[in-house]
Design a protein around this motif. Structure first.
Motif, short mmCIF file in Angstrom:
data_model
loop_
_atom_site.label_atom_id
_atom_site.label_comp_id
_atom_site.label_asym_id
_atom_site.label_seq_id
_atom_site.Cartn_x
_atom_site.Cartn_y
_atom_site.Cartn_z
N UNK A 10 3.57 10.54 -6.86
CA UNK A 10 4.42 10.90 -7.99
C UNK A 10 3.58 11.37 -9.17
N UNK A 11 2.44 10.67 -9.39
CA UNK A 11 1.56 11.06 -10.49
C UNK A 11 0.93 12.44 -10.23
N UNK A 12 0.54 12.66 -8.98
CA UNK A 12 -0.11 13.93 -8.62
C UNK A 12 0.89 15.04 -8.40
N UNK A 13 2.19 14.72 -8.48
CA UNK A 13 3.25 15.72 -8.33
C UNK A 13 3.10 16.46 -6.99
N UNK A 14 2.98 15.63 -5.91
CA UNK A 14 2.83 16.18 -4.56
C UNK A 14 4.10 15.83 -3.77
N UNK A 15 5.04 16.77 -3.67
CA UNK A 15 6.33 16.47 -3.02
C UNK A 15 6.20 16.02 -1.57
N UNK A 16 5.32 16.68 -0.81
CA UNK A 16 5.19 16.33 0.62
C UNK A 16 4.65 14.90 0.78
N UNK A 17 3.59 14.57 0.05
CA UNK A 17 3.03 13.22 0.14
C UNK A 17 4.03 12.18 -0.36
N UNK A 18 4.77 12.55 -1.41
CA UNK A 18 5.77 11.63 -1.95
C UNK A 18 6.85 11.33 -0.92
N UNK A 19 7.30 12.36 -0.21
CA UNK A 19 8.33 12.17 0.82
C UNK A 19 7.84 11.25 1.92
N UNK A 20 6.61 11.48 2.39
CA UNK A 20 6.04 10.64 3.44
C UNK A 20 5.85 9.20 2.97
N UNK A 21 5.42 9.05 1.72
CA UNK A 21 5.20 7.70 1.19
C UNK A 21 6.52 6.94 1.06
N UNK B 203 9.23 7.43 2.87
CA UNK B 203 9.68 7.08 4.22
C UNK B 203 8.91 5.87 4.76
N UNK B 204 7.59 5.86 4.52
CA UNK B 204 6.80 4.71 4.96
C UNK B 204 7.21 3.42 4.26
N UNK B 205 7.49 3.53 2.97
CA UNK B 205 7.92 2.34 2.22
C UNK B 205 9.26 1.82 2.73
N UNK C 214 12.21 -2.31 5.58
CA UNK C 214 13.11 -2.73 6.65
C UNK C 214 12.44 -3.75 7.56
N UNK C 215 11.15 -3.55 7.86
CA UNK C 215 10.42 -4.52 8.67
C UNK C 215 10.32 -5.88 8.02
N UNK C 216 10.09 -5.89 6.70
CA UNK C 216 10.02 -7.16 5.98
C UNK C 216 11.35 -7.90 6.05
N UNK D 173 0.82 -1.21 0.00
CA UNK D 173 0.00 0.00 0.00
C UNK D 173 0.86 1.26 0.00
N UNK D 174 1.96 1.23 0.72
CA UNK D 174 2.83 2.42 0.71
C UNK D 174 3.47 2.63 -0.66
N UNK D 175 3.74 1.54 -1.36
CA UNK D 175 4.28 1.67 -2.72
C UNK D 175 3.24 2.29 -3.64
N UNK D 176 1.97 1.91 -3.45
CA UNK D 176 0.91 2.55 -4.22
C UNK D 176 0.83 4.03 -3.91
N UNK D 177 1.05 4.38 -2.64
CA UNK D 177 1.02 5.79 -2.26
C UNK D 177 2.16 6.55 -2.93
N UNK D 178 3.31 5.92 -3.07
CA UNK D 178 4.42 6.55 -3.77
C UNK D 178 4.07 6.83 -5.22
N UNK D 179 3.47 5.84 -5.87
CA UNK D 179 3.08 6.02 -7.27
C UNK D 179 2.04 7.12 -7.40
N UNK D 180 1.07 7.10 -6.49
CA UNK D 180 0.01 8.11 -6.55
C UNK D 180 0.58 9.51 -6.33
#
Length: 361
Positions: free
Chosen positions: A117-128, A130-132, A137-139, A108-115
């Protein structure tokens, strides 16, 4: 929001996996863990019927414990592994389920990264991103820990299964003395399994080629030094039974180890040679096929370590509780074995019933 969604996803996946595990475990316990109680126990019956019921319940319980599980191990072996390594399975399923939930969160975090990136939202991209990274690392970490617990469990099960296989090996053995008349009656027969030596004697398995076995025989039955050879008597004093196992170049155990032992002749320097001197300290293998299967892994390990198992031989020393004390190559070091056995095996330090023989409280 991403962090909260990640935590919720991990908790839900972990709960689902644990629920499935508990459901399957409960079903196994209900179907196999409890032997049916005969209704006759709840009524006034004769003593004979009660004894028969006890024997039936014991037999059914033993049959249940000998049932095969996945991996080829019996229920009894898995229960013993759990006793020796408590909570290992809990840790394994905990790490594995956490790795699975982190993998779902990573998706899901990878999907957030793609989303983002498509929406060109730097703040959301950074958070996504970091979450990924956190989920990745947990995996990795949880997968490594789960794999470690699995390897430890498999190694324990292999060791327990190998100990059981050794305990089932049969020998043609001399009479042994015990402190219990009941055990004495039980051990009157010549053919015995190694498990019947538990609490009564230690077993030293010495396997090798013809030259190795011949040297072993002469070391026990001739005076090779200035004094008189009393090794067989000393071995009996420390409750050690020697089992010579004759091997051929194809890693097969010979059927005529006892006949070969009796045919050994003295060489130069062997004074007062008499092959019967070690009769009461030596037992001979019975059932070459079972011995071959059991020693196959030992020979393979020795060969991987570049040991000449045919000429130099290998030894396996079993303690009174049936566990392997040590594995070694070469001829047994009789002086060290006799002098240190009581300390190595620990008979003087807590074996129930041995206070009368060894002294102490």
């Amino acid at each position: 929001v991403i962090i909260i969604m990640t935590i919720k996803t991990q908790l839900s996946c972990f709960g689902f996996v644990c629920g499935c595990f508990l459901l399957l475990s409960g079903r196994s316990i209900l179907t196999q863990g409890f032997a049916p109680v005969p209704s006759s126990r709840f009524h006034s019956v004769s003593t004979l019927n009660l004894l028969k019921d006890e024997e039936t319940a014991t037999r059914e319980r033993e049959e249940m414990l000998q049932q095969q599980t996945f991996g080829g191990y019996t229920v009894k072996q898995r229960l013993r592994e759990e006793v020796e390594s408590p909570f290992r399975q809990v840790r394994f399923f905990g790490f594995a389920s956490t790795a699975g939930s982190a993998m779902v969160a990573l998706y899901f975090s990878a999907l957030s990264v793609v989303k983002a990136n498509i929406m060109n939202d730097p703040d959301s991209l950074q958070n996504a991103i970091e979450g990924s990274a956190i989920n990745l690392a947990g995996v990795v970490v949880c997968s490594v820990l789960a794999a470690r617990e699995w390897r430890i469990g498999e190694a324990n099960l292999q060791r327990i299964a190998k100990g059981g296989a050794i305990a089932r090996l049969q020998v043609m053995a001399p009479a042994i003395t015990t402190t219990s008349e009941e055990e004495e009656q039980k051990l009157k027969q010549k053919r015995r399994t190694l498990s019947e030596y538990r609490r009564n004697a230690r077993v030293l398995i010495a396997a090798g080629g013809p030259e190795y076995i011949a040297t072993l025989a002469r070391s026990l039955t001739s005076d090779q030094f200035e004094d008189t050879n009393d090794i067989p008597e000393k071995l009996q004093d420390v409750d050690v039974v020697v089992v010579p196992v004759l091997l051929d170049s194809k890693r097969q155990v010979s059927f005529d180890t006892q006949e070969f032992w009796k045919s050994v002749e003295a060489q130069e320097g062997d004074r007062n040679f008499d092959i019967s001197r070690a009769t009461n300290a030596v037992a001979f293998p019975v059932g070459a096929g079972a011995w071959t299967d059991c020693l196959a892994s030992e020979i393979e390990t020795a060969q991987k370590q570049k040991f000449d198992w045919l000429q130099k031989g290998l030894t396996i020393t079993l303690k009174k509780n049936g566990k392997v004390l040590r594995r070694a190559t070469g001829q047994p070091q009789w002086g060290y074995l006799i002098g240190a056995m009581e300390t190595l095996d620990g008979s003087k330090f807590g074996m129930p019933g041995d206070s009368e023989k060894y002294g102490g409280p």
